[in-house]
Design a protein around this motif. Structure first.
Motif, PDB file in Angstrom:
ATOM      1  N   ASP A  78       0.851  -1.198   0.000  1.00 19.96           N
ATOM      2  CA  ASP A  78       0.000   0.000   0.000  1.00 19.96           C
ATOM      3  C   ASP A  78       0.886   1.247   0.000  1.00 19.96           C
ATOM      4  O   ASP A  78       1.896   1.315   0.705  1.00 19.96           O
ATOM      5  N   HIS A  83       1.674  -3.729   5.206  1.00 20.30           N
ATOM      6  CA  HIS A  83       0.375  -3.339   4.641  1.00 20.30           C
ATOM      7  C   HIS A  83       0.430  -3.646   3.149  1.00 20.30           C
ATOM      8  O   HIS A  83       0.980  -2.880   2.350  1.00 20.30           O
ATOM      9  N   GLN A 118     -15.017   2.287   0.560  1.00 17.69           N
ATOM     10  CA  GLN A 118     -14.091   1.767  -0.443  1.00 17.69           C
ATOM     11  C   GLN A 118     -13.670   2.919  -1.355  1.00 17.69           C
ATOM     12  O   GLN A 118     -14.513   3.583  -1.954  1.00 17.69           O
ATOM     13  N   HIS A 142      -9.857  -5.441  -3.442  1.00 12.57           N
ATOM     14  CA  HIS A 142      -8.544  -5.609  -2.815  1.00 12.57           C
ATOM     15  C   HIS A 142      -8.739  -6.052  -1.384  1.00 12.57           C
ATOM     16  O   HIS A 142      -9.664  -5.614  -0.701  1.00 12.57           O
TER      17      HIS A 142
HETATM   18  P1  AMP Z   1      -9.867   1.281   0.181  1.00 16.63           P
HETATM   19  O1  AMP Z   1     -10.225   2.462   1.001  1.00 16.63           O
HETATM   20  O2  AMP Z   1     -10.140  -0.025   0.870  1.00 16.63           O
HETATM   21  O3  AMP Z   1     -10.431   1.338  -1.216  1.00 16.63           O
HETATM   22  O4  AMP Z   1      -8.265   1.308   0.078  1.00 16.63           O
HETATM   23  C1  AMP Z   1      -7.568   1.780  -1.023  1.00 16.63           C
HETATM   24  C2  AMP Z   1      -6.112   1.695  -0.670  1.00 16.63           C
HETATM   25  O5  AMP Z   1      -5.345   1.829  -1.865  1.00 16.63           O
HETATM   26  C3  AMP Z   1      -5.623   2.764   0.298  1.00 16.63           C
HETATM   27  O6  AMP Z   1      -5.068   2.140   1.456  1.00 16.63           O
HETATM   28  C4  AMP Z   1      -4.562   3.523  -0.506  1.00 16.63           C
HETATM   29  O7  AMP Z   1      -3.474   3.948   0.282  1.00 16.63           O
HETATM   30  C5  AMP Z   1      -4.143   2.489  -1.536  1.00 16.63           C
HETATM   31  N1  AMP Z   1      -3.598   3.024  -2.771  1.00 16.63           N
HETATM   32  C6  AMP Z   1      -4.106   3.997  -3.557  1.00 16.63           C
HETATM   33  N2  AMP Z   1      -3.330   4.188  -4.634  1.00 16.63           N
HETATM   34  C7  AMP Z   1      -2.314   3.292  -4.542  1.00 16.63           C
HETATM   35  C8  AMP Z   1      -1.183   2.989  -5.369  1.00 16.63           C
HETATM   36  N3  AMP Z   1      -0.929   3.650  -6.508  1.00 16.63           N
HETATM   37  N4  AMP Z   1      -0.350   1.997  -4.960  1.00 16.63           N
HETATM   38  C9  AMP Z   1      -0.587   1.338  -3.810  1.00 16.63           C
HETATM   39  N5  AMP Z   1      -1.639   1.576  -3.005  1.00 16.63           N
HETATM   40  C10 AMP Z   1      -2.492   2.548  -3.359  1.00 16.63           C
END
Ligand code: AMP
Length: 126
Positions: A33, A41, A102, A108
């Motif tokens: 992440d 993470h 989300q 994910h």
């Molecule tokens: P959610 O709120 O469950 O949709 O989580 C989305 C997650 O994606 C968050 O923890 C972000 O930090 C992560 N995220 C967003 N963009 C990227 C990226 N380019 N690479 C890795 N993680 C990301």
């Protein structure tokens, strides 16, 4: 909700955006992440175009399900958080939809560990 192929994880899967991959196979990609909430993470995503866990459960194949579950286990062991491999534990979270908060509309699973993660449900922050 239909799948938006412009979401950031779709771009990662197409190689348009870099990522810190920790595991990959024919059906699954796992990467760190970008804003880690814990020492470990990792996000585990299916390569198929599924918006959320319920979409995957409804429309995924048995082969994809098996690959996804096994990949999550592999990542937890590889990251040394899996109790089965002597790790200190981890939490899996998959947010879905608006109430689930989300942000990225491609399924994910968050794998969080390396510290005590805390109570399962915190009061809303927003
Ligand atoms: P959610 O709120 O469950 O949709 O989580 C989305 C997650 O994606 C968050 O923890 C972000 O930090 C992560 N995220 C967003 N963009 C990227 C990226 N380019 N690479 C890795 N993680 C990301």
């Amino acid at each position: 909700m239909s799948y938006d192929d412009q979401n950031i994880f779709a771009k990662i899967l197409r190689g348009e955006i870099p990522n810190d991959t920790v595991y990959e196979d024919d059906h699954v990609l796992a990467f760190r992440d970008i804003q880690p909430q814990a020492p470990t993470h990792v996000l585990v995503i299916p390569k198929g175009a599924y918006v959320s866990f319920d979409d995957f459960a409804e429309n995924g194949s048995d082969e994809e399900f098996a690959a996804y579950v096994r990949a999550i286990g592999k990542v937890a062991r590889q990251e040394r958080v899996a109790p089965v491999a002597g790790g200190n534990g981890f939490r899996m979270i998959s947010n879905a939809g608006e109430d689930g908060v989300q942000e990225v509309p491609h399924l994910h699973m968050h794998i969080l560990g390396g510290r005590r993660i805390g109570r399962m449900i915190q009061p809303p922050r927003e």
